[in-house]
Design a protein around this motif. Structure first.
Motif, PDB file in Angstrom:
ATOM      1  N   LEU A  62       0.840  -1.192   0.000  1.00  0.00           N
ATOM      2  CA  LEU A  62       0.000   0.000   0.000  1.00  0.00           C
ATOM      3  C   LEU A  62       0.878   1.245   0.000  1.00  0.00           C
ATOM      4  N   HIS A  63       0.554   2.208  -0.859  1.00  0.00           N
ATOM      5  CA  HIS A  63       1.351   3.418  -1.014  1.00  0.00           C
ATOM      6  C   HIS A  63       0.558   4.669  -0.639  1.00  0.00           C
ATOM      7  N   ALA A  64       1.299   5.732  -0.347  1.00  0.00           N
ATOM      8  CA  ALA A  64       0.735   7.072  -0.127  1.00  0.00           C
ATOM      9  C   ALA A  64      -0.332   7.083   0.957  1.00  0.00           C
ATOM     10  N   LEU A  65      -0.093   6.356   2.051  1.00  0.00           N
ATOM     11  CA  LEU A  65      -1.036   6.360   3.159  1.00  0.00           C
ATOM     12  C   LEU A  65      -0.943   7.652   3.950  1.00  0.00           C
ATOM     13  N   GLN A  66      -2.079   8.119   4.453  1.00  0.00           N
ATOM     14  CA  GLN A  66      -2.133   9.340   5.229  1.00  0.00           C
ATOM     15  C   GLN A  66      -3.192   9.198   6.319  1.00  0.00           C
ATOM     16  N   PHE A  67      -3.016   9.939   7.396  1.00  0.00           N
ATOM     17  CA  PHE A  67      -4.083  10.080   8.379  1.00  0.00           C
ATOM     18  C   PHE A  67      -3.910  11.398   9.098  1.00  0.00           C
ATOM     19  N   SER A  68      -4.982  11.861   9.717  1.00  0.00           N
ATOM     20  CA  SER A  68      -4.916  13.026  10.595  1.00  0.00           C
ATOM     21  C   SER A  68      -5.763  12.738  11.822  1.00  0.00           C
ATOM     22  N   ASP A  69      -5.291  13.208  12.973  1.00  0.00           N
ATOM     23  CA  ASP A  69      -5.987  12.978  14.235  1.00  0.00           C
ATOM     24  C   ASP A  69      -6.108  14.306  14.971  1.00  0.00           C
ATOM     25  N   THR A  70      -7.360  14.772  15.121  1.00  0.00           N
ATOM     26  CA  THR A  70      -7.608  15.995  15.860  1.00  0.00           C
ATOM     27  C   THR A  70      -7.961  15.620  17.299  1.00  0.00           C
ATOM     28  N   LEU A  71      -7.124  16.029  18.226  1.00  0.00           N
ATOM     29  CA  LEU A  71      -7.348  15.695  19.627  1.00  0.00           C
ATOM     30  C   LEU A  71      -8.583  16.415  20.159  1.00  0.00           C
ATOM     31  N   PRO A  72      -9.290  15.799  21.106  1.00  0.00           N
ATOM     32  CA  PRO A  72     -10.483  16.448  21.667  1.00  0.00           C
ATOM     33  C   PRO A  72     -10.099  17.665  22.513  1.00  0.00           C
ATOM     34  N   ALA A  73     -11.075  18.522  22.753  1.00  0.00           N
ATOM     35  CA  ALA A  73     -10.838  19.731  23.543  1.00  0.00           C
ATOM     36  C   ALA A  73     -10.219  19.382  24.893  1.00  0.00           C
ATOM     37  N   GLY A  74      -9.200  20.131  25.281  1.00  0.00           N
ATOM     38  CA  GLY A  74      -8.537  19.895  26.552  1.00  0.00           C
ATOM     39  C   GLY A  74      -7.379  18.939  26.479  1.00  0.00           C
ATOM     40  N   LEU A  75      -7.122  18.389  25.289  1.00  0.00           N
ATOM     41  CA  LEU A  75      -5.990  17.479  25.101  1.00  0.00           C
ATOM     42  C   LEU A  75      -5.121  18.045  23.987  1.00  0.00           C
ATOM     43  N   VAL A  76      -3.836  18.281  24.280  1.00  0.00           N
ATOM     44  CA  VAL A  76      -2.935  18.879  23.299  1.00  0.00           C
ATOM     45  C   VAL A  76      -1.630  18.091  23.254  1.00  0.00           C
ATOM     46  N   VAL A  77      -0.885  18.295  22.196  1.00  0.00           N
ATOM     47  CA  VAL A  77       0.445  17.701  22.083  1.00  0.00           C
ATOM     48  C   VAL A  77       1.344  18.335  23.141  1.00  0.00           C
ATOM     49  N   ALA A  78       2.068  17.492  23.878  1.00  0.00           N
ATOM     50  CA  ALA A  78       2.902  17.970  24.981  1.00  0.00           C
ATOM     51  C   ALA A  78       4.107  18.756  24.475  1.00  0.00           C
ATOM     52  N   THR A  79       4.735  19.477  25.403  1.00  0.00           N
ATOM     53  CA  THR A  79       5.980  20.192  25.127  1.00  0.00           C
ATOM     54  C   THR A  79       7.064  19.648  26.055  1.00  0.00           C
ATOM     55  N   PRO A  80       8.111  18.997  25.551  1.00  0.00           N
ATOM     56  CA  PRO A  80       8.338  18.634  24.140  1.00  0.00           C
ATOM     57  C   PRO A  80       7.354  17.559  23.682  1.00  0.00           C
ATOM     58  N   ASN A  81       7.247  17.416  22.357  1.00  0.00           N
ATOM     59  CA  ASN A  81       6.211  16.515  21.834  1.00  0.00           C
ATOM     60  C   ASN A  81       6.574  15.032  21.921  1.00  0.00           C
ATOM     61  N   GLY A  82       7.812  14.684  22.207  1.00  0.00           N
ATOM     62  CA  GLY A  82       8.195  13.283  22.378  1.00  0.00           C
ATOM     63  C   GLY A  82       7.997  12.430  21.143  1.00  0.00           C
ATOM     64  N   LEU A  83       8.047  13.055  19.976  1.00  0.00           N
ATOM     65  CA  LEU A  83       7.766  12.333  18.737  1.00  0.00           C
ATOM     66  C   LEU A  83       8.876  11.343  18.412  1.00  0.00           C
ATOM     67  N   THR A  84       8.515  10.098  18.235  1.00  0.00           N
ATOM     68  CA  THR A  84       9.461   9.060  17.813  1.00  0.00           C
ATOM     69  C   THR A  84       8.791   8.190  16.769  1.00  0.00           C
ATOM     70  N   GLY A  85       9.583   7.349  16.116  1.00  0.00           N
ATOM     71  CA  GLY A  85       9.037   6.417  15.139  1.00  0.00           C
ATOM     72  C   GLY A  85       9.138   6.960  13.731  1.00  0.00           C
ATOM     73  N   VAL A  86       9.145   6.058  12.777  1.00  0.00           N
ATOM     74  CA  VAL A  86       9.186   6.414  11.365  1.00  0.00           C
ATOM     75  C   VAL A  86       8.164   5.573  10.622  1.00  0.00           C
ATOM     76  N   CYS A  87       7.729   6.102   9.497  1.00  0.00           N
ATOM     77  CA  CYS A  87       6.802   5.356   8.638  1.00  0.00           C
ATOM     78  C   CYS A  87       7.292   5.427   7.203  1.00  0.00           C
ATOM     79  N   ASP A  88       8.459   4.839   6.959  1.00  0.00           N
ATOM     80  CA  ASP A  88       8.982   4.681   5.610  1.00  0.00           C
ATOM     81  C   ASP A  88       9.033   5.988   4.836  1.00  0.00           C
ATOM     82  N   GLY A  89       9.548   7.020   5.497  1.00  0.00           N
ATOM     83  CA  GLY A  89       9.738   8.289   4.800  1.00  0.00           C
ATOM     84  C   GLY A  89       8.554   9.216   4.840  1.00  0.00           C
ATOM     85  N   GLY A  90       7.437   8.806   5.467  1.00  0.00           N
ATOM     86  CA  GLY A  90       6.296   9.702   5.583  1.00  0.00           C
ATOM     87  C   GLY A  90       6.612  10.862   6.509  1.00  0.00           C
ATOM     88  N   THR A  91       5.923  11.984   6.316  1.00  0.00           N
ATOM     89  CA  THR A  91       6.140  13.174   7.128  1.00  0.00           C
ATOM     90  C   THR A  91       5.153  13.176   8.285  1.00  0.00           C
TER      91      THR A  91
END
Length: 252
Positions: free
Chosen positions: A204-233
């Protein structure tokens, strides 16, 4: 030329463009008889038919169906096409469905036997500047199927080859889990997204998703982002409420 006799000159000609070719010769002359007449002949040069093959939809689930259409056009405004024909040998695995959904506006005889790997037309006819179609329903297991077909006619000769691709695959699966069942106010936890390909042979190619967090939940600072998905942004802006994956290259 002796009295009462005749002679013949034969030459081959090629029609480089379609159309009605009215050919007028120069005057024939002779020493003794002087200038004679002109000769006129007409030749109709007929262009071959043009075929376009499409699948609608271009993707479906394994065991499902799609409609394959053959649209055939007569590019000649001055002549009908006769004996229009094609034979489409479907790639292995792609077969005519049951029921076959066969429809034909080209005349002649169209064939699409349920369970077979061939769709054909013979003896079709298309009026000047006209278009006709042959359609059928096909089915297949998981796979990517590239299919080509060429059209011919009796009076216009061999036309073009049209190629179409149909994708038979199950959509990707997306799951997500929080690292903790509960956290305190202003506490943090991880949010993990997992993409899985349920197919056995199709990447499967060109997969995408978006996730909007519910009110009162936000991405932390720092965001702790890890992991890769084969070159996806992967985007997760600290303090924001949107997490996205874009331009996902592939899931094997």
């Amino acid at each position: 030329i002796a009295g009462g006799a005749s002679c013949t000159v034969v030459v081959s000609v090629t029609g480089s463009t379609p159309g009605i070719k009215n050919n007028v010769s120069g005057n024939v002359t002779s020493t003794e008889g002087g200038t004679g007449n002109q000769a006129t002949a007409t030749l109709i040069v007929i262009a071959p038919p043009v075929i376009t093959k499409t699948f609608v939809p271009t993707k479906f689930l394994p065991g499902g169906t799609t409609t394959v259409s053959f649209s055939i056009t007569n590019p000649n405004s001055f002549a009908a096409l006769t004996g229009v024909a094609f034979t489409d040998a479907l790639p292995a695995g792609l077969v005519v469905a049951t029921p076959n959904g066969l429809a034909n506006t080209c005349g002649g005889v169209a064939t699409a036997t349920a369970g077979s790997g061939t769709i054909s037309l013979s003896g079709g006819g298309i009026p000047a500047s006209g278009t006709c179609t042959v359609t059928a329903t096909v089915t297949a297991p998981e796979g990517i199927y590239l299919n080509s077909v060429q059209v011919t006619s009796t009076n216009g000769g061999t036309g073009n080859t049209s190629t179409a691709t149909v994708f038979v695959a199950t959509p990707p699966n997306l799951s997500k889990t929080f690292g903790e069942v509960s956290i305190g106010a202003l506490g943090t936890t991880t949010l993990t997204f997992t993409l899985a390909n349920p197919n056995h042979i199709v990447t499967l190619h060109a997969l995408q998703f978006s996730d909007t967090l519910p009110a009162g939940l936000v991405v932390a600072t720092p965001n702790g982002l890890t992991g890769v998905c084969d070159g996806g942004t992967i985007t997760a802006v600290a303090g924001g409420n949107l997490i996205t994956l874009g331009d996902r290259k592939s899931v094997v």
